[in-house]
Design an enzyme around this catalytic site. Sequence first.
Site, PDB file in Angstrom:
ATOM      1  CB  THR A  92      -0.917  -0.004   1.242  1.00  0.00           C
ATOM      2  OG1 THR A  92      -1.747  -1.152   1.159  1.00  0.00           O
ATOM      3  CG2 THR A  92      -1.770   1.236   1.329  1.00  0.00           C
ATOM      4  CG  ASN A  96      -6.139  -7.541  -5.491  1.00  0.00           C
ATOM      5  OD1 ASN A  96      -6.279  -6.889  -6.519  1.00  0.00           O
ATOM      6  ND2 ASN A  96      -6.788  -7.255  -4.391  1.00  0.00           N
ATOM      7  CD  GLN A 117      -2.224 -10.930  -4.746  1.00  0.00           C
ATOM      8  OE1 GLN A 117      -1.947 -12.128  -4.696  1.00  0.00           O
ATOM      9  NE2 GLN A 117      -2.773 -10.295  -3.728  1.00  0.00           N
ATOM     10  CB  SER A 144       3.411  -6.866  -0.273  1.00  0.00           C
ATOM     11  OG  SER A 144       2.995  -6.985   1.067  1.00  0.00           O
ATOM     12  CG  HIS A 177       1.210  -9.637   3.733  1.00  0.00           C
ATOM     13  ND1 HIS A 177      -0.122  -9.944   3.676  1.00  0.00           N
ATOM     14  CD2 HIS A 177       1.310  -8.368   3.322  1.00  0.00           C
ATOM     15  CE1 HIS A 177      -0.810  -8.884   3.265  1.00  0.00           C
ATOM     16  NE2 HIS A 177       0.047  -7.920   3.036  1.00  0.00           N
ATOM     17  CB  THR A 184      14.445   3.284  12.733  1.00  0.00           C
ATOM     18  OG1 THR A 184      14.898   4.475  13.347  1.00  0.00           O
ATOM     19  CG2 THR A 184      15.321   2.108  13.127  1.00  0.00           C
ATOM     20  CB  CYS A 190      -7.364  -3.886   0.832  1.00  0.00           C
ATOM     21  SG  CYS A 190      -5.817  -4.761   0.981  1.00  0.00           S
TER      22      CYS A 190
HETATM   23  N1  PMP Z   1      -1.583  -4.447  -4.279  1.00  0.00           N
HETATM   24  C1  PMP Z   1      -2.172  -5.638  -4.426  1.00  0.00           C
HETATM   25  C2  PMP Z   1      -2.404  -6.173  -5.804  1.00  0.00           C
HETATM   26  C3  PMP Z   1      -2.553  -6.369  -3.300  1.00  0.00           C
HETATM   27  O1  PMP Z   1      -3.136  -7.558  -3.453  1.00  0.00           O
HETATM   28  C4  PMP Z   1      -2.333  -5.815  -2.014  1.00  0.00           C
HETATM   29  C5  PMP Z   1      -2.785  -6.540  -0.762  1.00  0.00           C
HETATM   30  N2  PMP Z   1      -4.065  -7.031  -0.818  1.00  0.00           N
HETATM   31  C6  PMP Z   1      -1.715  -4.569  -1.909  1.00  0.00           C
HETATM   32  C7  PMP Z   1      -1.358  -3.919  -3.072  1.00  0.00           C
HETATM   33  C8  PMP Z   1      -1.439  -3.950  -0.573  1.00  0.00           C
HETATM   34  O2  PMP Z   1      -0.394  -4.648   0.045  1.00  0.00           O
HETATM   35  P1  PMP Z   1      -0.065  -4.526   1.600  1.00  0.00           P
HETATM   36  O3  PMP Z   1      -1.052  -5.394   2.290  1.00  0.00           O
HETATM   37  O4  PMP Z   1       1.336  -5.023   1.711  1.00  0.00           O
HETATM   38  O5  PMP Z   1      -0.182  -3.100   1.967  1.00  0.00           O
END
Ligand code: PMP
Length: 395
Positions: free
Chosen positions: A90, A168, A196, A216, A218, A254, A341
Amino acid sequence: MSLISDHTETVVYKGANIKLPLFLDYQSTTPLAPQVHEVLVAALKVPGNSASSTHIFGLDAKEKIEKAKEQIADLIAARPDEIIFTSGATEANNLALLGYARQFKGKGHIISVETEHNSVLSALNELNDEGFDVTYLPVEKDGRLSLKKLEAALSAQTILVSIHAANNETGTLQEIEKIGALCRTRKITFHTDAVQALSTKSIDVIQNEITLLSLSGHKLYGPQGIGALYVKRGTPFVSSSQGGEHQQNIRAGTLPTALIAGLGEACQLAKECRNKDDQQLLHLSAIVKDKLKSELGDEIQFNGNQRARIPGCLNFTFKDIDAEDLLLSNPSLALSTGSACASTSHAPSHVLLAMGLSASEANGTVRMGLGRYVTEIEADFAASLLVEAYRKMKT
Ligand code: PMP
């Protein structure tokens, strides 16, 4: 005890033990890989601020960060000094778009696509309010952007194009190599949200002519709360955060050493595993798709381009039901109706609407995210359970 352990049970299916609830929401987040967990925990035990240059603790943290930069850069064929750490994608998307565009002080044309993640769309809406002219291109029925439409939209005023690599919600892949080439010949900056795609697809920022790329942790079997933005060397940028000279004045603060070390390890693993993961996920998604199709026929429809997609993401619409009700009444399967999200708003998915689905079709849609730790028997079980749940709702 946790909420999950309170709800855990084991069932026997076709002679195999299956532990429930079954996590099948890999597009929302991926489980931490054991190798990443090890690196993360080891790094957490050591104090040290990578900006402290007068003692061994700071130098140790800096060494870990430099190693992670190399691992991340290696995944996308970048240079380590082109990696800027962020709190996730994000922030990386916000930083890429606002940081690049704002040097033009409200003047210029930006192109994106209607099916972007909200972190891209919201940043672009803000730029629109600041005076930029933003075009949101439509997609075809299969979720892909027509290159002809993109080419027709490019103009002498276009300063930036932002198109995601993989969606996504549907997993649909965009033709980023061709988009990169179109931008390069016109000297237009190209940003891609590659979040993704990176766990199964090879993305090379040089070959694909990418100027800015967001990723990202995760979504790559790494930690939550850490991401990165690739910024091609020499790209002019306006910093959006003040208060420190960290990270080439692009982003202050940091650096979280342990999260970064974990992200580095996750990127190295992604490079090692992606071909195998790609094949395995194609196989698992075929199991699910074949079963759902053979049992439900035209009562189910698969969304998005079925060839150009990331293999673990399945997006399907059940006829005449509310998908959220189906998922809530079947807690054994951890699935979603779309982007995590956007899950607090109950509005139908903007991605599916852009692909031409009606609001009620969008509300009947489920996203299944298969991933590295899902087995064949679990995929088969999940598909059977979904068929049963759907039939129950229809009676
Ligand atoms: N871009 C895409 C295509 C995503 O799938 C996501 C997370 N759903 C994000 C951006 C945002 O990533 P983060 O959760 O690391 O902020």
